[in-house]
Write a protein that holds these residues in place. Structure first.
Motif, PDB file in Angstrom:
ATOM      1  N   ASP A 120       0.617  -1.054   0.421  1.00  0.00           N
ATOM      2  CA  ASP A 120      -0.125  -0.171   0.167  1.00  0.00           C
ATOM      3  C   ASP A 120       0.728   1.040   0.222  1.00  0.00           C
ATOM      4  N   VAL A 121       1.881   1.428   0.936  1.00  0.00           N
ATOM      5  CA  VAL A 121       2.744   2.309   0.633  1.00  0.00           C
ATOM      6  C   VAL A 121       4.054   2.559   0.045  1.00  0.00           C
ATOM      7  N   VAL A 122       4.509   1.741  -0.622  1.00  0.00           N
ATOM      8  CA  VAL A 122       4.817   2.053  -2.525  1.00  0.00           C
ATOM      9  C   VAL A 122       4.023   2.084  -3.415  1.00  0.00           C
ATOM     10  N   ALA A 123       2.614   1.476  -2.977  1.00  0.00           N
ATOM     11  CA  ALA A 123       2.038   1.995  -4.059  1.00  0.00           C
ATOM     12  C   ALA A 123       1.228   3.360  -4.234  1.00  0.00           C
ATOM     13  N   ALA A 124       1.586   3.884  -3.253  1.00  0.00           N
ATOM     14  CA  ALA A 124       1.216   5.064  -3.326  1.00  0.00           C
ATOM     15  C   ALA A 124       2.214   6.465  -2.877  1.00  0.00           C
ATOM     16  N   ALA A 125       3.581   5.690  -3.746  1.00  0.00           N
ATOM     17  CA  ALA A 125       4.806   6.422  -4.039  1.00  0.00           C
ATOM     18  C   ALA A 125       4.881   6.814  -6.010  1.00  0.00           C
ATOM     19  N   ASP A 126       5.227   7.277  -5.376  1.00  0.00           N
ATOM     20  CA  ASP A 126       5.609   8.240  -7.632  1.00  0.00           C
ATOM     21  C   ASP A 126       6.198   7.250  -8.591  1.00  0.00           C
ATOM     22  N   VAL A 127       7.381   6.741  -7.503  1.00  0.00           N
ATOM     23  CA  VAL A 127       8.277   5.801  -8.398  1.00  0.00           C
ATOM     24  C   VAL A 127       8.957   4.656  -7.268  1.00  0.00           C
ATOM     25  N   ARG A 128       8.900   3.423  -7.866  1.00  0.00           N
ATOM     26  CA  ARG A 128       9.523   2.747  -7.039  1.00  0.00           C
ATOM     27  C   ARG A 128      11.030   1.255  -7.235  1.00  0.00           C
ATOM     28  N   LEU A 129      11.672   2.055  -7.195  1.00  0.00           N
ATOM     29  CA  LEU A 129      12.967   0.444  -7.178  1.00  0.00           C
ATOM     30  C   LEU A 129      13.105  -0.636  -6.622  1.00  0.00           C
ATOM     31  N   ALA A 130      13.930  -1.493  -6.824  1.00  0.00           N
ATOM     32  CA  ALA A 130      14.092  -3.232  -5.700  1.00  0.00           C
ATOM     33  C   ALA A 130      15.200  -3.266  -6.006  1.00  0.00           C
ATOM     34  N   LYS A 181       8.714  -6.847 -14.245  1.00  0.00           N
ATOM     35  CA  LYS A 181       8.004  -7.089 -15.631  1.00  0.00           C
ATOM     36  C   LYS A 181       6.190  -6.651 -15.648  1.00  0.00           C
ATOM     37  N   ILE A 182       6.148  -6.738 -14.332  1.00  0.00           N
ATOM     38  CA  ILE A 182       4.619  -6.491 -14.872  1.00  0.00           C
ATOM     39  C   ILE A 182       4.345  -4.632 -14.217  1.00  0.00           C
ATOM     40  N   GLY A 183       6.018  -3.956 -13.902  1.00  0.00           N
ATOM     41  CA  GLY A 183       5.757  -2.418 -13.712  1.00  0.00           C
ATOM     42  C   GLY A 183       5.754  -2.160 -12.664  1.00  0.00           C
ATOM     43  N   LEU A 184       5.428  -3.387 -11.527  1.00  0.00           N
ATOM     44  CA  LEU A 184       6.077  -2.543 -10.429  1.00  0.00           C
ATOM     45  C   LEU A 184       6.446  -1.711  -9.812  1.00  0.00           C
ATOM     46  N   VAL A 185       7.939  -2.167  -9.994  1.00  0.00           N
ATOM     47  CA  VAL A 185       8.966  -1.524  -9.974  1.00  0.00           C
ATOM     48  C   VAL A 185       9.658  -1.214 -11.491  1.00  0.00           C
ATOM     49  N   ASN A 186      10.457   0.101 -11.352  1.00  0.00           N
ATOM     50  CA  ASN A 186      11.030   0.478 -12.121  1.00  0.00           C
ATOM     51  C   ASN A 186      12.152   0.065 -12.688  1.00  0.00           C
ATOM     52  N   ASP A 187      12.961  -0.349 -11.717  1.00  0.00           N
ATOM     53  CA  ASP A 187      14.422  -1.222 -12.214  1.00  0.00           C
ATOM     54  C   ASP A 187      14.762  -1.632 -11.029  1.00  0.00           C
ATOM     55  N   VAL A 188      15.703  -3.121 -11.118  1.00  0.00           N
ATOM     56  CA  VAL A 188      15.880  -3.194  -9.758  1.00  0.00           C
ATOM     57  C   VAL A 188      17.586  -3.706 -10.234  1.00  0.00           C
ATOM     58  N   TYR A 189      18.187  -3.604  -9.346  1.00  0.00           N
ATOM     59  CA  TYR A 189      19.473  -3.215  -8.928  1.00  0.00           C
ATOM     60  C   TYR A 189      19.840  -5.012  -7.345  1.00  0.00           C
TER      61      TYR A 189
END
Ligand SMILES: C/C=C/C(=O)SCCNC(=O)CCNC(=O)[C@H](O)C(C)(C)COP(=O)(O)OP(=O)(O)OC[C@H]1O[C@@H](n2cnc3c(N)ncnc32)[C@H](O)[C@@H]1OP(=O)(O)O
Length: 267
Positions: A120-130, A181-189
């Motif tokens: 819920d919290v990261v969905a309220a953020a503008d960009v997600r990275l993992a 792949k599904i766009g939940l995060v923009n990039d993975v590090y």
């Protein structure tokens, strides 16, 4: 919750106190205070949000919050206690909403588990990275809760309705590769240090732009979905005030405590 400001970028770190930054009463009290203060601080132009330790968040602190809610949900609680529970859900929704409503863009850096309220919290953020070890789960359905803090409303425009339904109806765990792949995060590090570095750089890039225009861009983008999100949140708050109390919820919490698989009966 810890807040550090470096130049025009603030960094918010979830700090327990529960294991895995599980979200208990302290978290819910502090979250809106922190994000409303960042919203009001003219020095701050972008925000990084991350978790302390190896995990972003284990989600709702089940023992602490269920303990607090027992008088509202248990026994023969009728209109009074259920109205109090409605107020409680609205207050938690507002806490998560303080991230979406913060005019300064928020970049979430996720490592390890990000479960339930964490999503819920990261969905309220503008960009997600993992980082590569990140694992996400819209877990609520598996603990007999209709997710009520924004994932069902905000994720549709992020990952699309089909992926949202798969995640929300199964509660399955999704690794970082699938999340990307599904766009939940923009990039993975590669690891936690790398994702935090990338989040800081991205926040820095945002902060270098004219701040009022950045804030205007965030607010105008929000207008695309905010009415629908607000309506959905009101609906699910009323839904859970009516239907959250169930034997299956009790079984889910009991099974968590006893470290066993729950057995649901639809009661
Ligand atoms: C509106 C929002 C709703 C929601 O957020 S619903 C979702 C709520 N969250 C969950 O259902 C997650 C439940 N937890 C788990 O599934 C697992 O755990 C994990 C996958 C997170 C980690 O598994 P593993 O690595 O095997 O560790 P471990 O021994 O199960 O847990 C480590 C310690 O962390 C505590 N813990 C785990 N999750 C929570 C939680 N959600 N709230 C409070 N404490 C939690 C445990 O009890 C234990 O503690 P001890 O070391 O003292 O035995």
């Amino acid at each position: 919750m810890k807040v550090d400001v470096d130049g025009h970028v603030a960094e918010v770190t979830l700090l327990g106190p529960s294991k895995g930054n599980a979200m208990g009463p302290d978290f819910w009290r502090e979250l809106p205070l922190v994000f409303r203060a960042l919203d009001a601080d003219p020095q701050v132009r972008a925000v990084v949000l991350t978790g302390s330790g190896k995990h972003f968040s284990y989600g709702l602190d089940l023992p602490a919050m269920m303990g607090d809610w027992a008088p509202m949900l248990g026994g023969d609680s009728l209109a009074g206690p259920r109205t109090a529970f409605l107020d409680q859900v609205r207050s938690l929704q507002a806490a998560v909403g303080s991230i979406a409503e913060c005019r300064k863009p928020v970049v979430a850096a996720v490592s390890g588990w990000c479960i339930g309220g964490g999503v819920d919290v990261v969905a309220a953020a503008d960009v997600r990275l993992a980082s590569a070890d990140a694992k996400f789960s819209v877990r609520e359905v598996r603990v007999a809760i209709v997710a009520d803090l924004g994932s069902l409303q905000r994720l549709a425009s992020i990952i699309g309705e089909g992926h949202l339904r798969e995640l929300a109806l199964t509660g399955k765990d999704v690794d970082a590769a699938r999340a990307e792949k599904i766009g939940l995060v923009n990039d993975v590090y590669e690891d936690q240090d790398a994702v935090l570095k990338a989040a800081r750089e991205l926040a820095g890039e945002i902060a270098a732009n004219p701040p009022l225009v950045v804030q205007g861009t965030k607010q105008v983008l929000a207008a695309n979905t905010e009415r629908q999100v607000a309506d959905g949140l009101r609906y699910v708050a009323a839904w859970n005030s009516a239907f959250l109390p169930s034997k299956d919820l009790g079984e889910a919490v009991q099974a968590f405590m006893e470290r066993r698989a729950p057995e649901f009966k639809g009661e």
